[in-house]
Design a protein around this motif. Structure first.
Motif, short mmCIF file in Angstrom:
data_model
loop_
_atom_site.label_atom_id
_atom_site.label_comp_id
_atom_site.label_asym_id
_atom_site.label_seq_id
_atom_site.Cartn_x
_atom_site.Cartn_y
_atom_site.Cartn_z
N MET A 169 0.84 -1.19 0.00
CA MET A 169 0.00 0.00 0.00
C MET A 169 0.88 1.25 0.00
SD MET A 169 -3.34 0.10 2.44
CE MET A 169 -2.30 0.12 3.89
N LYS A 170 0.53 2.22 -0.78
CA LYS A 170 1.23 3.51 -0.82
C LYS A 170 0.31 4.56 -0.24
CE LYS A 170 4.38 5.02 -3.25
NZ LYS A 170 5.80 5.42 -3.04
N ASP A 171 0.79 5.27 0.79
CA ASP A 171 0.04 6.37 1.39
C ASP A 171 0.77 7.68 1.16
OD1 ASP A 171 -2.33 5.27 2.87
OD2 ASP A 171 -0.78 4.04 3.79
N LEU A 172 0.05 8.64 0.62
CA LEU A 172 0.58 9.97 0.36
C LEU A 172 -0.26 10.98 1.13
CD1 LEU A 172 2.66 11.55 -1.40
CD2 LEU A 172 0.89 11.72 -3.15
N PHE A 173 0.40 11.79 1.95
CA PHE A 173 -0.28 12.79 2.76
C PHE A 173 0.14 14.17 2.25
CE2 PHE A 173 0.18 8.97 5.24
CZ PHE A 173 -1.07 8.80 5.82
N VAL A 174 -0.82 14.93 1.74
CA VAL A 174 -0.52 16.24 1.16
C VAL A 174 -0.98 17.32 2.13
CG1 VAL A 174 -0.68 17.67 -0.89
CG2 VAL A 174 -0.98 15.19 -1.10
N VAL A 175 -0.03 18.12 2.57
CA VAL A 175 -0.28 19.16 3.59
C VAL A 175 -0.22 20.53 2.94
CG1 VAL A 175 0.60 20.20 5.72
CG2 VAL A 175 0.74 17.70 5.39
N THR A 176 -1.22 21.37 3.22
CA THR A 176 -1.12 22.77 2.82
C THR A 176 -0.45 23.53 3.97
OG1 THR A 176 -3.39 23.09 3.62
CG2 THR A 176 -3.08 22.81 1.25
N HIS A 177 0.52 24.37 3.63
CA HIS A 177 1.27 25.09 4.67
C HIS A 177 0.32 25.83 5.61
CE1 HIS A 177 0.64 29.20 3.22
NE2 HIS A 177 0.72 28.70 2.00
N THR A 178 0.77 26.05 6.81
CA THR A 178 -0.04 26.73 7.82
C THR A 178 0.04 28.26 7.65
OG1 THR A 178 1.81 26.48 9.37
CG2 THR A 178 0.06 24.81 9.45
N GLU A 179 -0.61 28.99 8.55
CA GLU A 179 -0.78 30.44 8.37
C GLU A 179 0.55 31.17 8.21
OE1 GLU A 179 -3.72 33.34 10.58
OE2 GLU A 179 -1.81 33.27 11.66
N SER A 180 0.59 32.02 7.19
CA SER A 180 1.79 32.78 6.86
C SER A 180 1.55 34.27 7.07
CB SER A 180 2.15 32.51 5.39
OG SER A 180 3.25 33.28 4.98
N VAL A 181 2.65 35.01 7.17
CA VAL A 181 2.58 36.46 7.40
C VAL A 181 1.75 37.15 6.32
CG1 VAL A 181 3.95 38.58 7.42
CG2 VAL A 181 4.73 36.57 8.71
#
Length: 210
Positions: free
Chosen positions: A1-13
């Motif tokens: 099984m291949k698991d890919l977790f895609v994260v959007t960056h957190t709050e930026s200035v």
């Protein structure tokens, strides 16, 4: 099984300043740093002790989010410009109203190659042509648990590349996501099907960034 977790960056200035992001390079806020740590904890709960790779956009807001994740997993980060947000050209870093006053929405018959009327801006096709090969190269690696840290617009094209949606068919795709969200993608070993297990989950965040 291949698991890919895609994260959007957190709050930026640039979120707090109301400025156009794109390739405008800003740091995480205090809230963003807290959310990056919360995101790392959630990923640890999902992945556990499996071997993991971490890939990230090289823009600071993404690389700092990735660094928090890397610290929790005790793994290095592989950074690449291919996972950057769409470039807004000369609008990058300007107040959001400046862009809104000049932005020309893409017509239905030219979604892929329209630059929105902004000098130096990337088109959707431009972004896809760097994101698709990058995602393919990441997925082809032997590690069966991988994390990609990227940006809100780019997330849609990462998912499209994963699902093998042809670039020519990607003009109308959109997967909205809050900052710090986690999208879980999985390919099973038997049918080789590629599933979206969860999309843009932000339930782990105590501070909901915009």
């Amino acid at each position: 099984m291949k698991d890919l977790f895609v994260v959007t960056h957190t709050e930026s200035v640039h979120h707090l300043e109301g400025r156009v992001g794109g390739w405008y390079d800003t740091d995480l806020t205090d809230c963003g740093r807290q959310d990056a740590e919360a995101t790392a904890e959630r990923l640890m709960a999902l992945i556990g002790e499996r071997d993991v790779e971490i890939h990230s956009s090289d823009l600071r807001r993404a690389s700092q989010t990735a660094a928090a994740i890397a610290k929790r997993f005790k793994r290095p980060v592989m950074e690449t410009a291919a996972l950057r947000e769409i470039s807004y050209g000369v609008a990058g870093g300007k107040p959001q109203p400046w862009l809104e006053a000049r932005y020309t929405p893409a017509p239905d018959d030219n979604r892929l190659d329209h630059d929105c009327g902004i000098e130096g801006a990337e088109t959707r096709r431009d972004v896809a042509l760097r994101v698709y090969p990058c995602v393919d190269a990441i997925v082809e690696r032997s590690c069966d648990a991988q994390i990609i840290v990227t940006h809100g617009f780019t997330l849609t094209l990462v998912i499209a590349a994963w699902m093998k949606v042809p670039i020519e068919a990607a003009g109308f795709l959109s997967f909205p996501a809050k900052s710090g969200s986690i999208t879980h993608l999985r390919q099973d070993d038997f049918f080789r099907s590629r599933a979206v297990v969860s999309l843009a989950d932000a339930s782990h965040l105590s501070f909901k960034s915009s």
